[in-house]
Design an enzyme around this catalytic site. Structure first.
Site, mmCIF file in Angstrom:
data_model
loop_
_atom_site.group_PDB
_atom_site.id
_atom_site.type_symbol
_atom_site.label_atom_id
_atom_site.label_comp_id
_atom_site.label_asym_id
_atom_site.label_seq_id
_atom_site.Cartn_x
_atom_site.Cartn_y
_atom_site.Cartn_z
ATOM 1 N N GLY A 54 0.870 -1.177 0.000
ATOM 2 C CA GLY A 54 0.000 0.000 0.000
ATOM 3 C C GLY A 54 0.905 1.224 0.000
ATOM 4 N N ALA A 55 0.632 2.150 -0.929
ATOM 5 C CA ALA A 55 1.584 3.233 -1.192
ATOM 6 C C ALA A 55 1.987 4.044 0.050
ATOM 7 C CB ALA A 55 1.017 4.137 -2.289
ATOM 8 N N ARG A 96 10.552 -1.301 -4.429
ATOM 9 C CA ARG A 96 9.382 -1.412 -5.325
ATOM 10 C C ARG A 96 9.321 -0.123 -6.170
ATOM 11 N NH1 ARG A 96 3.791 -3.493 -2.986
ATOM 12 N NH2 ARG A 96 3.483 -4.008 -5.178
ATOM 13 N N GLN A 203 -5.484 -8.943 -2.171
ATOM 14 C CA GLN A 203 -5.527 -7.909 -1.123
ATOM 15 C C GLN A 203 -6.966 -7.625 -0.694
ATOM 16 O OE1 GLN A 203 -3.636 -7.747 -3.884
ATOM 17 N NE2 GLN A 203 -1.765 -6.576 -3.557
ATOM 18 N N ASP A 244 -1.439 4.492 -6.387
ATOM 19 C CA ASP A 244 -0.002 4.339 -6.118
ATOM 20 C C ASP A 244 0.809 5.499 -6.673
ATOM 21 O OD1 ASP A 244 -1.181 1.437 -6.131
ATOM 22 O OD2 ASP A 244 0.627 1.475 -4.903
ATOM 23 N N ASN A 254 -2.955 2.357 -10.181
ATOM 24 C CA ASN A 254 -3.411 1.642 -8.983
ATOM 25 C C ASN A 254 -3.376 0.149 -9.299
ATOM 26 O OD1 ASN A 254 -4.462 1.701 -6.248
ATOM 27 N ND2 ASN A 254 -6.386 0.966 -7.103
HETATM 28 O O1 MRU Z 1 0.760 -4.134 -4.438
HETATM 29 P P1 MRU Z 1 0.133 -3.349 -3.323
HETATM 30 O O2 MRU Z 1 -0.709 -4.182 -2.418
HETATM 31 O O3 MRU Z 1 1.150 -2.517 -2.598
HETATM 32 O O4 MRU Z 1 -0.844 -2.343 -4.073
HETATM 33 C C1 MRU Z 1 -1.616 -1.462 -3.309
HETATM 34 C C2 MRU Z 1 -2.568 -0.664 -4.095
HETATM 35 O O5 MRU Z 1 -2.624 -0.736 -5.307
HETATM 36 C C3 MRU Z 1 -3.399 0.319 -3.334
HETATM 37 O O6 MRU Z 1 -4.652 0.471 -3.939
HETATM 38 C C4 MRU Z 1 -2.679 1.674 -3.326
HETATM 39 O O7 MRU Z 1 -1.376 1.530 -2.851
HETATM 40 C C5 MRU Z 1 -3.378 2.679 -2.514
HETATM 41 S S1 MRU Z 1 -3.202 2.353 -0.804
HETATM 42 C C6 MRU Z 1 -3.872 3.609 0.105
#
Ligand code: MRU
Length: 353
Positions: A54-55, A96, A203, A244, A254
């Site tokens: 999550g970003a 990442r 997720q 993201d 995203n």
């Molecule tokens: O691969 P992830 O689980 O890190 O991806 C997360 C997402 O795509 C979320 O929607 C995004 O980071 C927003 S979190 C507030």
């Protein structure tokens, strides 16, 4: 409608006994474990391996990673301290590629380092810890503000679709997309959520469903490919997701699958909202075409955990983010307000406000 303050019972990251602890998101919902981190390399591995994801949460973790390394090096010479810290920045930056919050947080930490550069390593290290804690705290405050702005967009009784996890687990707390939902519920609105399971890393099924159930918010889990059907039957009133990275023209990167959800929402005249802090906006990237898209291991697609269902040796593509063009976005919600029908000029004014 009655106010109902939600007290989320877990912490995504926390500073305990001189080290970082992060909830192991790979083990949820079966186990709630906190793993300890004492260096930048360990923290980078935790980001890469999806212990934390999550970003905004990745950004907070990276900030703590720098602080941990600085604390480890604080008794070394200035030369060794500087070289070690520079290496820590490089290691965390390589963890990442897509979520810009990671690079945003590293940039903030570098500014703090530079502004204290003349001080002794121990002084710099404790300043960097304070800076990481401030980033952590500010993220929760931003999510609360975003929640207030976004909650006003959701009608009482709204049935809201979300994709991936943009919740407390994806941030320092409260969440972005789920923060809007939490704030709407806190404001006394009756909101029910459809959570896309979010193949391939699940997720939605593992994290969004769990954290909403923990907070007693009505949630129904659906397979990703059920979302279009529910929209066609008038069962979804709004879509809300996180981001993201948002390009200068309002294009939104995203979780993979978000673009398809946005296209179908547009087809059915359903508002498509993106909730993201200002730290997710990358003014240096003109459009979504320039956003680096992470591709992860084939094993995430050919099976899950120890279970394999695809034939051994099959060719696999696993891009884990996609880009939704700004024209499909009804509004972007930040801690500064709501940008309706986002475009480059509106984003520029919003950032300058
Ligand atoms: O691969 P992830 O689980 O890190 O991806 C997360 C997402 O795509 C979320 O929607 C995004 O980071 C927003 S979190 C507030």
């Amino acid at each position: 409608m009655s106010a109902n303050k939600i007290k989320t019972g877990f912490e995504t990251l926390r500073w305990r006994d001189g080290r970082l602890e992060m909830i192991d998101q790979r083990a949820l919902p079966s186990e709630v474990n906190y793993l300890p981190y004492t260096s930048a390399a360990e923290t980078a591995a935790g980001i890469r391996d999806m212990v934390v994801r999550g970003a905004p949460a990745i950004g907070c973790a990276a900030a703590y990673g720098i602080a941990l390394e600085a604390l480890q090096l604080r008794k070394h010479s200035a030369e060794e301290f500087n070289a070690g810290l520079e290496a820590a920045f490089a290691t965390l930056a390589a963890s990442r590629p897509t979520a810009v919050n990671l690079f945003w947080a590293l940039e903030r930490m570098r500014e703090h380092w530079q502004s204290a550069a003349a001080a002794a390593p121990a002084t710099i290290a404790f300043r960097l810890l304070a800076a990481a804690q401030a980033i952590h705290k500010a993220d929760i405050a931003a999510n609360r503000r975003m929640g207030e702005f976004g909650a006003a967009l959701l009608a009482d009784g709204a049935r809201v679709l979300t994709h991936c996890n943009a919740g407390a687990l994806a941030t320092a707390g409260h969440g972005t997309a789920l923060g809007v939902i939490r704030s709407a519920v806190e404001a006394g609105k009756s909101i029910s959520v459809f959570a896309d399971e979010t193949r391939p890393f699940l997720q939605g099924a593992r994290l969004t469903a769990w954290e909403l159930m923990e907070d007693d918010i009505a949630v129904t889990l659906i397979a990703d490919n059920a979302a279009a059907f529910l929209m066609s039957r008038g069962e979804i009133d709004a879509v809300i997701v996180g981001a993201d990275r948002i390009a200068a023209n309002g294009d939104v990167a995203n979780k993979i699958g978000t673009y398809g959800v946005a296209v179908v929402a547009h087809r059915h005249g359903i508002p498509f909202y993106v909730a993201a802090p200002l730290s997710t906006i990358d003014a240096g990237i003109a459009s979504g075409a320039d956003i680096p898209i992470e591709e992860r291991n084939a094993s995430e697609v050919t099976g899950y955990g120890n279970l394999r269902w695809a034939p051994a040796g099959v060719n696999v593509r696993n891009p884990v983010f996609d880009v939704t063009p700004a024209e499909l976005v009804t509004a972007i919600i930040t801690e500064r307000g709501v940008i309706h029908a986002p475009d480059a000029s509106k984003l520029r004014s919003h950032l300058a406000a």
